[in-house]
Write a protein that holds these residues in place. Structure first.
Motif, short mmCIF file in Angstrom:
data_model
loop_
_atom_site.label_atom_id
_atom_site.label_comp_id
_atom_site.label_asym_id
_atom_site.label_seq_id
_atom_site.Cartn_x
_atom_site.Cartn_y
_atom_site.Cartn_z
N THR A 1 0.86 -1.19 0.00
CA THR A 1 0.00 0.00 0.00
C THR A 1 0.89 1.24 0.00
OG1 THR A 1 -1.75 -1.15 1.19
CG2 THR A 1 -1.78 1.26 1.26
N GLU A 2 0.62 2.14 -0.92
CA GLU A 2 1.44 3.34 -1.06
C GLU A 2 0.74 4.57 -0.47
OE1 GLU A 2 2.47 3.67 -5.21
OE2 GLU A 2 3.83 1.96 -5.09
N VAL A 3 1.54 5.43 0.14
CA VAL A 3 1.06 6.71 0.66
C VAL A 3 1.96 7.80 0.06
CG1 VAL A 3 0.13 5.77 2.82
CG2 VAL A 3 2.51 6.51 2.73
N THR A 4 1.44 9.02 0.03
CA THR A 4 2.19 10.13 -0.54
C THR A 4 2.34 11.23 0.49
OG1 THR A 4 1.29 9.65 -2.73
CG2 THR A 4 2.25 11.83 -2.42
N GLY A 5 3.56 11.72 0.62
CA GLY A 5 3.85 12.87 1.47
C GLY A 5 4.27 14.03 0.60
N GLU A 6 3.84 15.22 0.98
CA GLU A 6 4.16 16.41 0.20
C GLU A 6 4.78 17.48 1.08
OE1 GLU A 6 0.76 17.89 -1.90
OE2 GLU A 6 0.40 15.99 -2.93
N LEU B 1 5.29 20.92 -4.12
CA LEU B 1 6.45 21.02 -5.02
C LEU B 1 7.36 19.79 -4.90
CD1 LEU B 1 7.34 24.81 -4.61
CD2 LEU B 1 6.23 23.70 -6.56
N VAL B 2 7.32 19.15 -3.74
CA VAL B 2 8.08 17.91 -3.53
C VAL B 2 7.09 16.86 -3.06
CG1 VAL B 2 9.92 16.77 -2.23
CG2 VAL B 2 10.18 19.17 -2.90
N LYS B 3 7.10 15.70 -3.75
CA LYS B 3 6.21 14.60 -3.40
C LYS B 3 7.03 13.32 -3.25
CE LYS B 3 2.34 16.60 -5.93
NZ LYS B 3 1.42 16.45 -7.06
N VAL B 4 6.72 12.58 -2.20
CA VAL B 4 7.39 11.31 -1.96
C VAL B 4 6.31 10.23 -1.84
CG1 VAL B 4 8.77 9.99 -0.30
CG2 VAL B 4 9.37 12.35 -0.81
N VAL B 5 6.50 9.15 -2.56
CA VAL B 5 5.61 8.00 -2.48
C VAL B 5 6.39 6.88 -1.81
CG1 VAL B 5 4.27 6.30 -3.78
CG2 VAL B 5 4.35 8.68 -4.56
N MET B 6 5.78 6.30 -0.76
CA MET B 6 6.41 5.17 -0.08
C MET B 6 5.34 4.16 0.32
SD MET B 6 7.36 6.23 3.92
CE MET B 6 8.73 7.23 3.46
N THR B 7 5.79 2.94 0.59
CA THR B 7 4.85 1.92 1.07
C THR B 7 4.71 2.07 2.58
OG1 THR B 7 6.54 0.26 1.54
CG2 THR B 7 5.65 0.30 -0.71
N VAL C 1 10.70 3.76 0.05
CA VAL C 1 10.44 4.91 -0.82
C VAL C 1 10.40 4.41 -2.26
CG1 VAL C 1 11.31 7.13 -1.63
CG2 VAL C 1 11.50 6.53 0.79
N LYS C 2 9.27 4.68 -2.93
CA LYS C 2 9.07 4.24 -4.31
C LYS C 2 9.43 5.32 -5.32
CE LYS C 2 7.10 0.46 -4.62
NZ LYS C 2 7.75 -0.78 -4.94
N SER C 3 9.17 6.59 -4.96
CA SER C 3 9.51 7.66 -5.88
C SER C 3 9.60 8.99 -5.14
CB SER C 3 8.47 7.77 -7.01
OG SER C 3 7.22 8.20 -6.51
N ILE C 4 10.38 9.87 -5.74
CA ILE C 4 10.49 11.26 -5.27
C ILE C 4 10.29 12.14 -6.49
CG2 ILE C 4 11.99 13.03 -4.25
CD1 ILE C 4 13.43 10.77 -2.75
N ASP C 5 9.36 13.07 -6.40
CA ASP C 5 9.08 13.98 -7.50
C ASP C 5 9.33 15.40 -7.03
OD1 ASP C 5 8.01 14.73 -10.13
OD2 ASP C 5 6.32 15.53 -8.98
N ILE C 6 10.23 16.09 -7.73
CA ILE C 6 10.53 17.48 -7.41
C ILE C 6 10.13 18.31 -8.62
CG2 ILE C 6 12.32 19.14 -6.79
CD1 ILE C 6 13.92 16.75 -5.63
N ASN C 7 9.28 19.29 -8.40
CA ASN C 7 8.81 20.17 -9.45
C ASN C 7 10.01 20.86 -10.10
OD1 ASN C 7 7.91 22.80 -10.61
ND2 ASN C 7 5.90 22.05 -9.96
N VAL D 1 12.66 17.91 0.76
CA VAL D 1 12.65 16.46 0.52
C VAL D 1 12.49 15.72 1.84
CG1 VAL D 1 14.01 14.47 -0.26
CG2 VAL D 1 13.94 16.57 -1.64
N LEU D 2 13.23 16.16 2.85
CA LEU D 2 13.13 15.53 4.17
C LEU D 2 11.71 15.68 4.74
CD1 LEU D 2 14.62 14.10 6.47
CD2 LEU D 2 15.24 16.36 7.35
N ALA D 3 11.12 16.84 4.60
CA ALA D 3 9.76 17.06 5.10
C ALA D 3 8.75 16.16 4.38
CB ALA D 3 9.37 18.53 4.94
N ALA D 4 8.91 16.00 3.08
CA ALA D 4 8.00 15.14 2.31
C ALA D 4 8.17 13.67 2.72
CB ALA D 4 8.24 15.32 0.81
N VAL D 5 9.41 13.24 2.93
CA VAL D 5 9.66 11.86 3.38
C VAL D 5 9.02 11.64 4.75
CG1 VAL D 5 11.44 10.23 4.15
CG2 VAL D 5 11.74 11.49 2.01
N ASN D 6 9.20 12.58 5.65
CA ASN D 6 8.61 12.46 6.98
C ASN D 6 7.08 12.47 6.94
OD1 ASN D 6 11.04 12.20 8.36
ND2 ASN D 6 11.26 14.40 8.66
N ALA D 7 6.51 13.28 6.06
CA ALA D 7 5.05 13.32 5.92
C ALA D 7 4.53 11.98 5.42
CB ALA D 7 4.63 14.46 4.99
#
Length: 111
Positions: free
Chosen positions: A31-36, A41-47, A52-58, A76-82
């Motif tokens: 199951t994947e969740v997304t932190g922003e 502007l920065v999105k992290v998808v992790m299970t 961590v499955k992906s990191i997207d930076i605008n 990036v750190l804030a998005a990973v933590n979220a």
């Protein structure tokens, strides 16, 4: 305290509960969740297993942050933590349903 049938029934219930918990854990593992961060502007998808499955930076942020590496790292750190917080919340909610109503400490029996 328990008759043979009562204890056997309890053990069957415990075994079924443990099987259901394993299924839930397996589902959470994919199951994947997304932190922003930075208003998306920065999105992290992790299970929910914190993979961590992906990191997207605008691209606009990359151009803007060319001289501010620290700000980009912080976002990036804030998005990973979220994303991690969302994974923990979903995991707790899902797994907590199995131990709801059990006496304190009894849920540890099923780990």
């Amino acid at each position: 305290m328990f008759g043979k049938a009562g204890l056997g029934g309890l053990m069957q219930q415990a075994q079924k509960m443990q099987e259901n918990m394993k299924k839930a854990q397996a589902k959470l593992a994919v199951t994947e969740v997304t932190g922003e961060a930075g208003n998306g502007l920065v999105k992290v998808v992790m299970t929910c297993n914190h993979v961590v499955k992906s990191i997207d930076i605008n691209p606009d942020l990359i151009a803007e942050a060319a001289d501010d590496k620290e700000m980009l790292e912080d976002l990036v750190l804030a998005a990973v933590n979220a994303a991690g917080d969302q994974a923990e919340e979903l995991t707790s909610k899902t797994m907590g349903a199995f131990t709801q109503g059990l006496p304190p400490g009894f849920g540890d029996f099923f780990k």
